[in-house]
Scaffold this motif. Sequence first.
Motif, PDB file in Angstrom:
ATOM      1  N   GLU A   1      -2.624   8.326  21.661  1.00  0.00           N
ATOM      2  CA  GLU A   1      -2.787   7.356  22.741  1.00  0.00           C
ATOM      3  C   GLU A   1      -3.716   6.223  22.320  1.00  0.00           C
ATOM      4  OE1 GLU A   1      -4.020   9.043  26.410  1.00  0.00           O
ATOM      5  OE2 GLU A   1      -2.210  10.266  26.666  1.00  0.00           O
ATOM      6  N   GLN A   2      -4.671   6.511  21.426  1.00  0.00           N
ATOM      7  CA  GLN A   2      -5.633   5.487  21.037  1.00  0.00           C
ATOM      8  C   GLN A   2      -5.243   4.750  19.773  1.00  0.00           C
ATOM      9  OE1 GLN A   2      -9.654   6.815  20.241  1.00  0.00           O
ATOM     10  NE2 GLN A   2     -10.471   4.739  20.187  1.00  0.00           N
ATOM     11  N   ILE A   3      -4.491   5.381  18.903  1.00  0.00           N
ATOM     12  CA  ILE A   3      -4.222   4.788  17.595  1.00  0.00           C
ATOM     13  C   ILE A   3      -2.720   4.754  17.326  1.00  0.00           C
ATOM     14  CG2 ILE A   3      -4.372   6.966  16.313  1.00  0.00           C
ATOM     15  CD1 ILE A   3      -5.873   5.462  14.123  1.00  0.00           C
ATOM     16  N   GLU A   4      -2.257   3.658  16.724  1.00  0.00           N
ATOM     17  CA  GLU A   4      -0.842   3.558  16.335  1.00  0.00           C
ATOM     18  C   GLU A   4      -0.740   2.852  14.995  1.00  0.00           C
ATOM     19  OE1 GLU A   4       1.615   0.313  18.217  1.00  0.00           O
ATOM     20  OE2 GLU A   4       0.032   0.427  19.745  1.00  0.00           O
ATOM     21  N   TRP A   5       0.225   3.286  14.190  1.00  0.00           N
ATOM     22  CA  TRP A   5       0.503   2.669  12.902  1.00  0.00           C
ATOM     23  C   TRP A   5       1.693   1.729  13.078  1.00  0.00           C
ATOM     24  CZ3 TRP A   5      -2.305   3.675   8.379  1.00  0.00           C
ATOM     25  CH2 TRP A   5      -3.249   4.706   8.485  1.00  0.00           C
TER      26      TRP A   5
ATOM     27  N   LYS B   1       0.335   5.161  -2.364  1.00  0.00           N
ATOM     28  CA  LYS B   1       1.084   6.077  -1.511  1.00  0.00           C
ATOM     29  C   LYS B   1       0.284   7.330  -1.151  1.00  0.00           C
ATOM     30  CE  LYS B   1       5.535   8.442  -1.061  1.00  0.00           C
ATOM     31  NZ  LYS B   1       4.948   9.684  -0.558  1.00  0.00           N
ATOM     32  N   ASP B   2      -0.379   7.943  -2.120  1.00  0.00           N
ATOM     33  CA  ASP B   2      -1.133   9.168  -1.841  1.00  0.00           C
ATOM     34  C   ASP B   2      -2.232   8.920  -0.810  1.00  0.00           C
ATOM     35  OD1 ASP B   2       0.456  10.497  -3.619  1.00  0.00           O
ATOM     36  OD2 ASP B   2      -0.995  10.469  -5.267  1.00  0.00           O
ATOM     37  N   MET B   3      -2.932   7.806  -0.968  1.00  0.00           N
ATOM     38  CA  MET B   3      -3.991   7.464  -0.025  1.00  0.00           C
ATOM     39  C   MET B   3      -3.423   7.239   1.372  1.00  0.00           C
ATOM     40  SD  MET B   3      -6.593   4.188  -0.069  1.00  0.00           S
ATOM     41  CE  MET B   3      -5.253   3.031   0.298  1.00  0.00           C
ATOM     42  N   MET B   4      -2.300   6.529   1.460  1.00  0.00           N
ATOM     43  CA  MET B   4      -1.702   6.246   2.757  1.00  0.00           C
ATOM     44  C   MET B   4      -1.197   7.521   3.420  1.00  0.00           C
ATOM     45  SD  MET B   4      -2.329   3.160   3.108  1.00  0.00           S
ATOM     46  CE  MET B   4      -1.668   3.286   4.746  1.00  0.00           C
ATOM     47  N   ASP B   5      -0.554   8.380   2.647  1.00  0.00           N
ATOM     48  CA  ASP B   5      -0.061   9.653   3.210  1.00  0.00           C
ATOM     49  C   ASP B   5      -1.213  10.470   3.782  1.00  0.00           C
ATOM     50  OD1 ASP B   5       2.492   8.980   2.485  1.00  0.00           O
ATOM     51  OD2 ASP B   5       2.548  10.253   0.698  1.00  0.00           O
ATOM     52  N   ALA B   6      -2.335  10.501   3.061  1.00  0.00           N
ATOM     53  CA  ALA B   6      -3.491  11.272   3.525  1.00  0.00           C
ATOM     54  C   ALA B   6      -4.078  10.674   4.801  1.00  0.00           C
ATOM     55  CB  ALA B   6      -4.548  11.330   2.420  1.00  0.00           C
ATOM     56  N   MET B   7      -4.131   9.366   4.882  1.00  0.00           N
ATOM     57  CA  MET B   7      -4.687   8.710   6.071  1.00  0.00           C
ATOM     58  C   MET B   7      -3.814   8.926   7.299  1.00  0.00           C
ATOM     59  SD  MET B   7      -6.338   5.050   5.020  1.00  0.00           S
ATOM     60  CE  MET B   7      -8.025   4.989   4.429  1.00  0.00           C
ATOM     61  N   ILE B   8      -2.514   8.798   7.115  1.00  0.00           N
ATOM     62  CA  ILE B   8      -1.605   8.968   8.252  1.00  0.00           C
ATOM     63  C   ILE B   8      -1.630  10.409   8.742  1.00  0.00           C
ATOM     64  CG2 ILE B   8       0.834   8.921   8.917  1.00  0.00           C
ATOM     65  CD1 ILE B   8       1.147   6.491   7.061  1.00  0.00           C
ATOM     66  N   GLU B   9      -1.791  11.333   7.823  1.00  0.00           N
ATOM     67  CA  GLU B   9      -1.898  12.737   8.225  1.00  0.00           C
ATOM     68  C   GLU B   9      -3.207  12.993   8.977  1.00  0.00           C
ATOM     69  OE1 GLU B   9      -1.809  17.258   6.286  1.00  0.00           O
ATOM     70  OE2 GLU B   9      -1.598  15.484   4.988  1.00  0.00           O
TER      71      GLU B   9
ATOM     72  N   SER C   1       0.822  -1.208   0.000  1.00  0.00           N
ATOM     73  CA  SER C   1       0.000   0.000   0.000  1.00  0.00           C
ATOM     74  C   SER C   1       0.857   1.260   0.000  1.00  0.00           C
ATOM     75  CB  SER C   1      -0.930   0.010   1.228  1.00  0.00           C
ATOM     76  OG  SER C   1      -1.941  -0.943   1.105  1.00  0.00           O
ATOM     77  N   PHE C   2       2.005   1.204   0.679  1.00  0.00           N
ATOM     78  CA  PHE C   2       2.868   2.378   0.749  1.00  0.00           C
ATOM     79  C   PHE C   2       3.595   2.640  -0.571  1.00  0.00           C
ATOM     80  CE2 PHE C   2       2.409   1.047   5.169  1.00  0.00           C
ATOM     81  CZ  PHE C   2       2.069   2.240   5.765  1.00  0.00           C
TER      82      PHE C   2
END
Length: 411
Positions: free
Chosen positions: A281-285, A267-275, A262-263
């Motif tokens: 505290e609740q979410i981690e990649w 890539k564009d979709m992943m960059d947008a989601m991570i941003e 996916s990366f």
Amino acid sequence: MHFFKAYIDPGTGSMLFAVLFSVIGALFYLARGLFVKVKFIFHGGKKTATNENKINIVIFSDDKRYWSVFNPICREFDERGVDVVYLTASPDDPALENNYSHIDAQFIGTGNKAFSKLNFLNARILISTTPGLDVYQWKRSKNVDYYVHVLHAACDVTAYRMFGIDYYDAVLVSGDYQINDIRELERLRNLPEKELVKVGVPYMDEMKKRLETSGAEKNSETTVLLAPSWGESGIFKRFGNEMIDALLKTGYHIIIRPHPQSFISEKDMMDAMIEKYPDSEQIEWNRDADNFEVLNKSDIIISDFSGVIYDFSLVYDKPVIYTDTDFDDSPYDNWWLKRPLWTLTVLPRLGKQVNKENLGNLKSIIDECLNSSEYNESRAEVRSETWAYIGEGSKRTVDFIVEKEVKLRGE
């Protein structure tokens, strides 16, 4: 004659680039061949026997994440004193730091640089998890006697992009349904029969052993692992931000572990989601090369058709939630079989489905799965179908390779 090489994958335009690289690779191969002939003439026509420089056994890994697949196999080779050259396309592959006396790991470059070296490899046996041999950039070398494919998940072999394993000489499988599917594809495509050997799943054996040694991790809070595959039928393309929003509303700790591809391809979709959803505290990649720890500390997994479902449910014996992805099999080998993937037929036996209609009830679905013993028996049934010879995978794999290498040497 490789009739199917002209196929252009309808599921992704990126395959056009693969075709281009294939043409470039073919021209490079032709130029290299002319160079060798000229060199031969200038040296008075004296040719060194190919067998004098032939490597007996080579493993090729296109990504560092496959070290977990090959590590137990390499250990078995090493314990038997069998020399193996391990070629990797990842400069930070853990294999490069292995302590095995008989495993010589080498970085051969990334992408087309790696494939160009493989195209002229001189070896008796090459072992790999990489599909697409002799379809696009990666060509069969005329100096490699035998190509062996090792599965990197205990699920459908027909879930590869079209023609993924057609030109391997052997495939090492873990279940009878895989053998049946490969044989049917061979009949449909008029391909010669490959050698199919049921050996089990070495990396799952290793994971099971590690789990028995370390024990299951106890969490202070419920932890949900979101582990989608990539492509048009994957969770992110089908659900987008809705899935993450629904998970956040549960109040549970969320780990998101996307497919590594996916990366690259998304890539564009992943960059947008991570941003939009940064670590908190609740979410981690999670992008660990080794998924043992993240699977061990998660209480439940949400996935689609990814092979990680089998690691989680069959090794860790934990509940699964799978998504309604409306799977489009047109880019995959399974399209030829005109029936659902085995994976899609067993998912209802492993857990509950979440879809667009019930996504708002995700918390109650998670709670129901965590507190139910409904799927315990069916997990055992699925385990028996797709994980043969539990604990013996590495031994059986190396037995086959060593015996085959001796035969190819003519001893």
